[in-house]
Design a protein around this motif. Structure first.
Motif, PDB file in Angstrom:
ATOM      1  N   LYS A  62      -5.945  17.803 -33.623  1.00 17.83           N
ATOM      2  CA  LYS A  62      -5.056  19.035 -33.821  1.00 17.83           C
ATOM      3  C   LYS A  62      -4.647  19.300 -35.351  1.00 17.83           C
ATOM      4  N   GLY A  63      -5.065  18.030 -36.276  1.00 12.52           N
ATOM      5  CA  GLY A  63      -4.641  18.336 -37.730  1.00 12.52           C
ATOM      6  C   GLY A  63      -5.825  19.027 -38.063  1.00 12.52           C
ATOM      7  N   LEU A  64      -7.046  18.836 -37.863  1.00 16.97           N
ATOM      8  CA  LEU A  64      -7.997  19.677 -38.468  1.00 16.97           C
ATOM      9  C   LEU A  64      -7.950  20.970 -37.858  1.00 16.97           C
ATOM     10  N   ASP A 111      -8.764  13.384 -35.627  1.00 16.40           N
ATOM     11  CA  ASP A 111      -7.137  14.191 -35.576  1.00 16.40           C
ATOM     12  C   ASP A 111      -7.685  15.615 -35.497  1.00 16.40           C
TER      13      ASP A 111
END
Lengths: 359, 272
Positions: free
Chosen positions: B157-159, B155
């Motif tokens: 983008k999330g990280l 992930d």
């Protein structure tokens, strides 16, 4: 612990994505320092976009401004805004252990290792996860992950905490448990919090105010009580809680329905005659079991219908009743009653509880 | 045991023998005093020593080029994979396809193109850097693909948003969050690059000069002009260099490879 939160002001914040879709119509909103505001709405209503604009992960369209405590932060990227953020996907760093995750924001701020360790220990204790400090984040359950994420976001003492559907990925029991925990944290820390959810129970439990959104627009802003008891429009009324809507002919101060008639003493604006819809919550209905086949509705207003389904939910019984209105009516009954499908019941509707009537 | 087990086992062993016997013979040849008299003539390390004396330089040059190639592909390939993972557009898709071209186009053709373009730069053309350019062209897609595969499975983008929300600027989050979380891709890509570079012949054969011979080129040279035992001993040296790399590659890519890290089931993720 954390200093008092700051107030947030959104001025004409709109968002149009590059492909031309309008995610958010211009929005103005003042969030008081220390307040918890919940953005509530179905998928695609613009609630997450609003949160991301406050965070600085999205820029509002030109003309929109985000103001933190009187300071215009619109041009600042998220890393300069001094916020804490909790994501639905947790966004924990798999390359660090729990303590490493919680301490990361402190490391970025160049806090000396000794102070950092003390603060991390403090946060882990606050979230009741001290024993997980050395664990890899891959070994944690969803609930533990979100606790770590909360500790990580709060470790840097942000003055604003932004939560993007933090409980959506959890199962019901954990959700309830963590919701209570988050509520306790927000009250104790006095931090300004913005919380996004599509779950109305979460919104009611956590929000000082709820912003109900629909297709990029604010449908209503109000306290949970206001939003539930006096919804601004049918969308809000339907989205928050269950709503019965019955339609019939109005005549001599009553609404005539297949199962009887309802007294229209709710509001002065209701026309005296013609086609009319009236809405009311399940808890506004008083249900009485009928024993004699010849029983008639109460002369002052009442409906007779047949139970088609009865769900024993512990603290109350949820009934679905046919034959009273044109469509099924949902009502709540005290849990000491016994209902079986096919039972005939009498319904009295508290006219004062009718939230709106549409012509 | 019944025939349902024995027949496939027999076929597998036959196939293994078909592949392994020539390898075994070649290795034996390299260790035999006189191949034409057979193993009875005795075993010796003389040919291996001879290979070392004659071709020591090619081995060092191959290693030098492989390590340099790895350095260049890391510096170019990892950021490239990051950009490709972050920006999914028609342009980046095109770039990704272009990047794979050197794998599809015959090495000889690429070498010829390099010679036509850079042949005039005498110093450059005569140095091992010329071979390095060819190797980088050939191995870069393998590095990019390996890293991109991991970056697409996490992930990203999330990280990155998580790190940003904690105040981490671009370089900090690239080095402290992005790179450590695509480590498995970087390691796999690196092994691939080194293995390919050490074994590359097509391009290198065209690009080399008598002073810039790599191991595989030297191998061809020894097959053509030396006695069979020396060529075979050379093969043995080549094996000793490559087999550990191949084993490492197999081990990383096997079922015990680091499991895909995704903190949430993508089907449950909700768009705003």
């Amino acid at each position: 612990m954390t200093g008092p939160g700051l107030d947030i002001r959104l001025v004409a914040c709109a968002k149009t994505f590059t492909d031309g879709t309008r995610a958010l119509e211009p929005l103005d909103l003042d969030i008081a320092a220390g307040e918890t505001v919940v953005f509530l709405g179905p998928s695609g209503c613009g609630k997450t976009t609003t949160l991301r604009i406050i965070a600085g992960l999205e820029r509002p369209d030109p003309g929109g401004r985000v103001v933190f405590a009187g300071r215009d932060v619109t041009p600042l990227p998220v890393e300069k805004r001094d916020i804490g953020m909790v994501f639905q996907s947790y966004a924990l760093f798999p390359n660090m252990d729990v303590a490493g995750n919680v301490g990361y924001g402190l490391k970025v701020r160049r806090i000396p290792a000794v102070d950092r360790r003390r603060r991390v220990a403090e946060m882990l204790e606050m979230m009741h996860i001290t024993e997980l400090a050395a664990r890899s984040v891959d070994q944690l359950s969803g609930g533990q992950k979100q606790r770590v994420a909360l500790a990580r976001a709060l470790a840097v003492r942000p003055r604003v905490l932004l939560l993007d559907e933090p409980l959506t990925a959890l199962d019901a029991k954990l959700r309830e448990e963590l919701r209570i925990e988050i509520d306790r944290l927000l009250r104790n820390l006095g931090i300004t919090a913005v919380y996004v959810t599509h779950d109305q129970a979460e919104a009611m439990a956590l929000g000082d105010r709820i912003v109900v959104m629909e297709r990029g627009r604010v449908a209503q802003v109000g306290t949970p009580r206001e939003v539930y008891l006096s919804p601004a429009n049918p969308f809000v009324a339907r989205f928050i809680g269950t709503l019965n809507v019955v339609s019939g002919e109005a005549a001599d101060g009553h609404l005539h329905l297949p199962g009887g008639r309802l007294a229209l003493n709710g509001a002065g604006s209701i026309p005296a005659s013609g086609r009319l819809s009236v809405a009311f919550r399940p808890e506004a209905v008083a249900v009485i079991p009928l024993i004699n086949p010849g029983d008639q509705p109460h002369p002052d207003g009442g409906l007779i219908g047949t139970v088609t389904a009865a769900f024993f939910l512990g603290d109350h019984i949820r009934l679905v009743i046919d034959g009273a209105g044109e469509s099924a009516i949902v009502a709540l009954a005290p849990n000491h009653h016994r209902f079986t499908p096919g039972d005939r019941v009498h319904l009295a509707v508290d006219g004062g509880a009718m939230p709106f009537a549409e012509g | 045991m019944n025939w349902r087990f024995i027949v496939p086992l027999f076929l597998t062993l036959l196939l293994c023998a078909f592949l392994m016997i020539p390898v075994g013979l070649s290795v034996t040849a390299g260790l035999t005093v006189n191949f034409f008299q057979g193993v009875e003539s005795g075993l010796t390390l003389r040919w291996v020593a001879e290979v070392w004396r004659l071709y020591e330089g090619t081995i060092y040059l191959s290693l030098l080029i492989a390590v340099s190639c790895l350095g260049v592909t890391l510096v170019l390939g990892v950021p490239m994979a990051y950009v490709l993972a972050k920006r999914r557009s028609r342009l980046t898709r095109l770039l990704e396809e272009l990047l794979v071209m050197p794998v599809a186009v015959p090495g000889l053709a690429i070498a010829l193109a390099l010679l036509i373009t850079f042949g005039g730069f005498r110093e450059f053309r005569m140095s091992w850097a010329f071979i390095l350019v060819g190797h980088v062209l050939f191995t870069l897609p393998f590095m990019v693909r390996a890293v991109l595969a991991v970056l697409s499975s996490i992930d990203l983008k999330g990280l990155e948003e998580g790190a940003r929300s904690l105040g981490a600027g671009f370089f900090r989050r690239f080095f402290q969050v992005v790179l450590p979380n695509c480590k498995s891709g970087i390691v796999a890509g690196s092994l691939m690059v080194v293995t390919l570079s050490v074994g590359e012949f097509n391009l290198t054969w065209m690009l080399h000069t008598p002073l810039t011979k790599t191991l595989p080129v030297g191998l061809a040279d020894s097959y053509a002009s030396m006695r069979l035992e020396i060529g075979s001993a050379y093969t043995l040296v080549f094996f000793l260099m490559l087999v550990p790399l191949l084993v490492a590659l197999q081990w990383l890519g096997g079922p015990t490879s680091p499991r895909r890290r995704s903190s949430i089931d993508p089907n449950r993720r909700r768009r705003p």
